[in-house]
Write a protein that holds these residues in place. Structure first.
Motif, PDB file in Angstrom:
ATOM      1  N   GLY A 123       0.793  -1.224   0.000  1.00 15.21           N
ATOM      2  CA  GLY A 123       0.000   0.000   0.000  1.00 15.21           C
ATOM      3  C   GLY A 123       0.824   1.272   0.000  1.00 15.21           C
ATOM      4  O   GLY A 123       0.397   2.288   0.548  1.00 15.21           O
ATOM      5  N   VAL A 124       1.995   1.238  -0.628  1.00 11.92           N
ATOM      6  CA  VAL A 124       2.861   2.416  -0.737  1.00 11.92           C
ATOM      7  C   VAL A 124       3.172   2.621  -2.210  1.00 11.92           C
ATOM      8  O   VAL A 124       3.727   1.735  -2.865  1.00 11.92           O
ATOM      9  N   THR A 125       2.826   3.787  -2.739  1.00 16.14           N
ATOM     10  CA  THR A 125       3.013   4.055  -4.164  1.00 16.14           C
ATOM     11  C   THR A 125       4.258   4.906  -4.389  1.00 16.14           C
ATOM     12  O   THR A 125       4.332   6.035  -3.901  1.00 16.14           O
ATOM     13  N   PRO A 126       5.229   4.400  -5.133  1.00 15.16           N
ATOM     14  CA  PRO A 126       6.438   5.175  -5.434  1.00 15.16           C
ATOM     15  C   PRO A 126       6.179   6.154  -6.577  1.00 15.16           C
ATOM     16  O   PRO A 126       5.132   6.096  -7.242  1.00 15.16           O
ATOM     17  N   ASP A 127       7.141   7.023  -6.831  1.00 17.67           N
ATOM     18  CA  ASP A 127       7.052   7.916  -7.981  1.00 17.67           C
ATOM     19  C   ASP A 127       7.407   7.174  -9.265  1.00 17.67           C
ATOM     20  O   ASP A 127       6.805   7.412 -10.322  1.00 17.67           O
ATOM     21  N   LEU A 128       8.387   6.289  -9.169  1.00 20.67           N
ATOM     22  CA  LEU A 128       8.809   5.460 -10.292  1.00 20.67           C
ATOM     23  C   LEU A 128       9.025   4.041  -9.798  1.00 20.67           C
ATOM     24  O   LEU A 128       9.312   3.819  -8.615  1.00 20.67           O
TER      25      LEU A 128
END
Length: 433
Positions: A250-255
């Motif tokens: 549940g953690v969204t990175p930028d790339l």
């Protein structure tokens, strides 16, 4: 003309008699002739249950009929174009549909290229130079990835180069922390905030899972400093979940960087993420000093994309991540029980789909914890498994496929019981590397 015979192929012309990365002693090494399902067949006829799976890409097994058919169909249409093609568009759409961060996608031919480009993208977008990464992580073979790749016990600095031929100045641009040490990451980010372009992390580092809150904490650090958060999902992508570790945690990175699974066993990788970052690579848009040169002869190769599409479709149709997890749990539980019955300290660390055996019952939180375990005994276990026709990487992860059967698992357990006895009785558990 006299009849001529073609000499038997040899591999002595290849240095080390291997393709790089790792090699086995002569008594267990082999030349692969073919793969079928969960098995790898050697040129000399030996039949191995395969847990290397090409270092992970063969997640639905070797020579899967749907992949074979997709590759043959595309080969008849053309194997390479060096221009946008239908298969690349289809695969990009699939990645966009599954991976939370994937607003846009750029293809490369290898994971090494993908992580190198992701770092370049971050430097260009932020106008900064430094990358925070974690000791023991593997991000490919380029120079920047060879800083802090190996945990060196007793070594004062984490920012050491791990290969000859890498300029010492490279280490000045890489800040190295310890995986799962959020306070260290915060301090390193604060100390380098004006220069920090990105935080690069394997969300599951090799097979070491993140501690609760670690990835979320990295997201917060990136937001506070203006750095980009990059997940290297070469291993976790489409394996833990169809959306990778970013979906699982549940953690969204930028790339994120993706590979292995998306090529279906053919060379292919990708950088996916924020559109405003990836659009800096567009050659015909108005650009400023942040414009990024991006190219590669085999980027988005249609043959590789066709294999990747077929692989993802099988995973979708069969709920592949759940299959991998279920088989992996059976394997990990079985191996752990065998070790317990032999009074051997043992655990399988990491996600069941790509867990790693460790001769220790101590919690493994980072690369130094792992390096402090009996690595020589684990390498010996790998050799003993190979002698019993189970193909595993020397001291590395065991990859599961969707086609590993109950018979494969039973065969593996029988081999493991005998192999662990050989390691124990040979005194390897007392010896230290």
């Amino acid at each position: 003309m006299d009849n001529q015979t073609t000499p038997e192929p040899t591999h002595s012309i290849i240095p080390g008699n291997d393709l790089g990365g790792y090699a086995y002693p002569d008594d267990v090494s082999f030349v692969a002739a073919r793969g079928t399902g969960s098995h790898l067949i050697a040129r000399d006829g030996r039949d191995f249950v395969d847990y290397v799976l090409g270092s992970g890409p063969m997640v639905i097994g070797h020579a899967h009929p749907r992949v074979v058919e997709a590759v043959a169909r595309q080969a008849a249409l053309g194997t390479h174009f060096y221009i946008l093609n239908e298969r690349a568009l289809e695969l990009a759409a699939k990645i966009n549909g599954h991976v939370p961060c994937a607003e846009a996608v750029r293809f490369t031919a290898s994971g090494t290229e993908a992580t190198a480009y992701a770092m370049r993208f971050a430097r260009s977008f932020t106008g900064r130079t430094k990358i925070l990464k974690f000791e023991g992580a593997y991000h490919g073979n380029h120079d920047y990835a060879q800083v802090g790749r190996v945990a060196k016990l007793g070594h004062n600095s984490l920012s050491h180069t791990d290969s000859a031929g890498v300029p010492a100045s490279i280490a000045d641009t890489i800040v190295v922390g310890e995986f799962n040490d959020l306070e260290m990451a915060r301090q390193l980010a604060a100390d380098n905030s004006a220069d920090l372009a990105a935080i690069l992390v394997e969300p599951v580092q090799r097979a070491i899972p993140p501690q609760p809150g670690f990835l979320k904490g990295l997201r917060e650090i990136a937001d506070q400093t203006g750095a980009l958060l990059i997940f290297d999902e070469m291993v976790t992508g489409f394996r833990m979940e169809m959306g990778g570790a970013q979906q699982a945690y549940g953690v969204t990175p930028d790339l994120c960087t993706l590979g292995k699974v998306i090529g279906g066993g053919l060379p292919l990788a990708a950088i996916a993420g924020r559109r405003d970052v990836l659009e800096l690579t567009v050659s015909n848009l108005p650009q400023d000093e942040r414009a990024i040169w991006f190219s590669g002869t085999l980027n988005g190769n249609p043959l590789s994309c066709a294999a990747g599409i077929a692989t993802l479709e099988v995973l979708e149709d069969e709920d592949g991540p759940r299959k991998l997890e279920a088989s992996g749990r059976l394997l990990a539980d079985g191996l752990t029980e065998i070790a317990r019955s032999l009074s051997i300290p043992f655990q399988m660390i990491g996600h069941p789909a790509f867990a790693e055996p460790v001769f220790s019952e101590t919690e493994i939180r980072n690369a130094r914890d792992l390096a402090a375990t009996n690595r020589a005994a684990i390498v010996q276990l790998s050799l003993e498994m190979m002698r019993r026709n189970v193909h595993v990487m020397g001291g590395g992860k065991w990859h599961l496929s969707t086609v590993h059967s109950s018979l494969d698992l039973d065969f593996t357990m029988e081999a493991a019981r005998s192999a662990m006895k050989a390691v124990r009785d040979g005194g390897y558990l007392e010896a230290r590397s």
